[in-house]
Scaffold this motif. Structure first.
Motif, PDB file in Angstrom:
ATOM      1  N   GLU A   1       0.834  -1.202   0.000  1.00 44.03           N
ATOM      2  CA  GLU A   1       0.000   0.000   0.000  1.00 44.03           C
ATOM      3  C   GLU A   1       0.869   1.254   0.000  1.00 44.03           C
ATOM      4  N   LEU A   2       1.907   1.251   0.805  1.00 43.68           N
ATOM      5  CA  LEU A   2       2.826   2.388   0.849  1.00 43.68           C
ATOM      6  C   LEU A   2       3.460   2.617  -0.519  1.00 43.68           C
ATOM      7  N   ALA A   3       3.917   1.562  -1.157  1.00 50.29           N
ATOM      8  CA  ALA A   3       4.554   1.678  -2.471  1.00 50.29           C
ATOM      9  C   ALA A   3       3.569   2.170  -3.528  1.00 50.29           C
ATOM     10  N   GLU A   4       2.359   1.621  -3.527  1.00 54.41           N
ATOM     11  CA  GLU A   4       1.356   2.004  -4.521  1.00 54.41           C
ATOM     12  C   GLU A   4       0.931   3.461  -4.360  1.00 54.41           C
ATOM     13  N   ARG A   5       0.680   3.867  -3.139  1.00 58.19           N
ATOM     14  CA  ARG A   5       0.228   5.236  -2.894  1.00 58.19           C
ATOM     15  C   ARG A   5       1.334   6.240  -3.206  1.00 58.19           C
ATOM     16  N   SER A   6       2.563   5.882  -2.892  1.00 58.91           N
ATOM     17  CA  SER A   6       3.685   6.756  -3.209  1.00 58.91           C
ATOM     18  C   SER A   6       3.842   6.887  -4.722  1.00 58.91           C
ATOM     19  N   ALA A   7       3.691   5.781  -5.434  1.00 54.49           N
ATOM     20  CA  ALA A   7       3.808   5.800  -6.894  1.00 54.49           C
ATOM     21  C   ALA A   7       2.722   6.668  -7.526  1.00 54.49           C
ATOM     22  N   ARG A   8       1.564   6.769  -6.872  1.00 48.93           N
ATOM     23  CA  ARG A   8       0.478   7.620  -7.373  1.00 48.93           C
ATOM     24  C   ARG A   8       0.723   9.089  -7.046  1.00 48.93           C
ATOM     25  N   GLY A   9       1.760   9.358  -6.250  1.00 50.70           N
ATOM     26  CA  GLY A   9       2.090  10.742  -5.923  1.00 50.70           C
ATOM     27  C   GLY A   9       1.390  11.281  -4.697  1.00 50.70           C
ATOM     28  N   GLU A  10       0.817  10.409  -3.887  1.00 49.83           N
ATOM     29  CA  GLU A  10       0.154  10.884  -2.673  1.00 49.83           C
ATOM     30  C   GLU A  10       1.191  11.437  -1.699  1.00 49.83           C
ATOM     31  N   LEU A  11       0.769  12.411  -0.919  1.00 49.48           N
ATOM     32  CA  LEU A  11       1.671  13.046   0.041  1.00 49.48           C
ATOM     33  C   LEU A  11       1.692  12.289   1.360  1.00 49.48           C
ATOM     34  N   LEU A  12       2.830  12.359   2.018  1.00 48.94           N
ATOM     35  CA  LEU A  12       3.071  11.645   3.260  1.00 48.94           C
ATOM     36  C   LEU A  12       2.026  11.928   4.344  1.00 48.94           C
ATOM     37  N   PRO A  13       1.628  13.174   4.598  1.00 44.49           N
ATOM     38  CA  PRO A  13       0.646  13.411   5.665  1.00 44.49           C
ATOM     39  C   PRO A  13      -0.675  12.674   5.441  1.00 44.49           C
ATOM     40  N   ALA A  14      -1.163  12.656   4.214  1.00 45.20           N
ATOM     41  CA  ALA A  14      -2.423  11.974   3.919  1.00 45.20           C
ATOM     42  C   ALA A  14      -2.275  10.465   4.064  1.00 45.20           C
ATOM     43  N   MET A  15      -1.164   9.931   3.570  1.00 47.08           N
ATOM     44  CA  MET A  15      -0.945   8.491   3.691  1.00 47.08           C
ATOM     45  C   MET A  15      -0.868   8.082   5.161  1.00 47.08           C
ATOM     46  N   ALA A  16      -0.147   8.852   5.967  1.00 48.38           N
ATOM     47  CA  ALA A  16       0.012   8.531   7.386  1.00 48.38           C
ATOM     48  C   ALA A  16      -1.343   8.521   8.093  1.00 48.38           C
ATOM     49  N   LYS A  17      -2.142   9.529   7.814  1.00 48.28           N
ATOM     50  CA  LYS A  17      -3.457   9.609   8.444  1.00 48.28           C
ATOM     51  C   LYS A  17      -4.315   8.415   8.051  1.00 48.28           C
ATOM     52  N   ASP A  18      -4.371   8.111   6.765  1.00 49.14           N
ATOM     53  CA  ASP A  18      -5.208   7.017   6.267  1.00 49.14           C
ATOM     54  C   ASP A  18      -4.720   5.649   6.732  1.00 49.14           C
TER      55      ASP A  18
END
Length: 64
Positions: free
Chosen positions: A17-34
């Motif tokens: 999930e971390l790799a996929e979301r990062s590849a989509r360009g999502e920002l760290l704060p949003a990923m951490a919260k989710d």
């Protein structure tokens, strides 16, 4: 709200999930919260796995 994972081990699914979301360009704060983890936890894990993550949107420097 996402479940908190304080101190819990990373699973292959969470790594993916971390790799996929990062590849989509999502920002760290949003990923951490989710994902229910701290930004530092995600940044550390991404570094261990060689995954680039972005904390903020950065503008290009002005042309000279």
């Amino acid at each position: 709200m996402a479940a908190r994972h304080n101190g819990q081990r990373w699973t292959p699914e969470a790594d993916a999930e971390l790799a996929e979301r990062s590849a989509r360009g999502e920002l760290l704060p949003a990923m951490a919260k989710d994902m229910g983890r701290t930004q530092e936890a995600l940044r550390t894990r991404a570094n261990m796995l060689g995954i680039p993550v972005r904390s903020t949107l950065r503008r290009a420097p002005p042309a000279r």
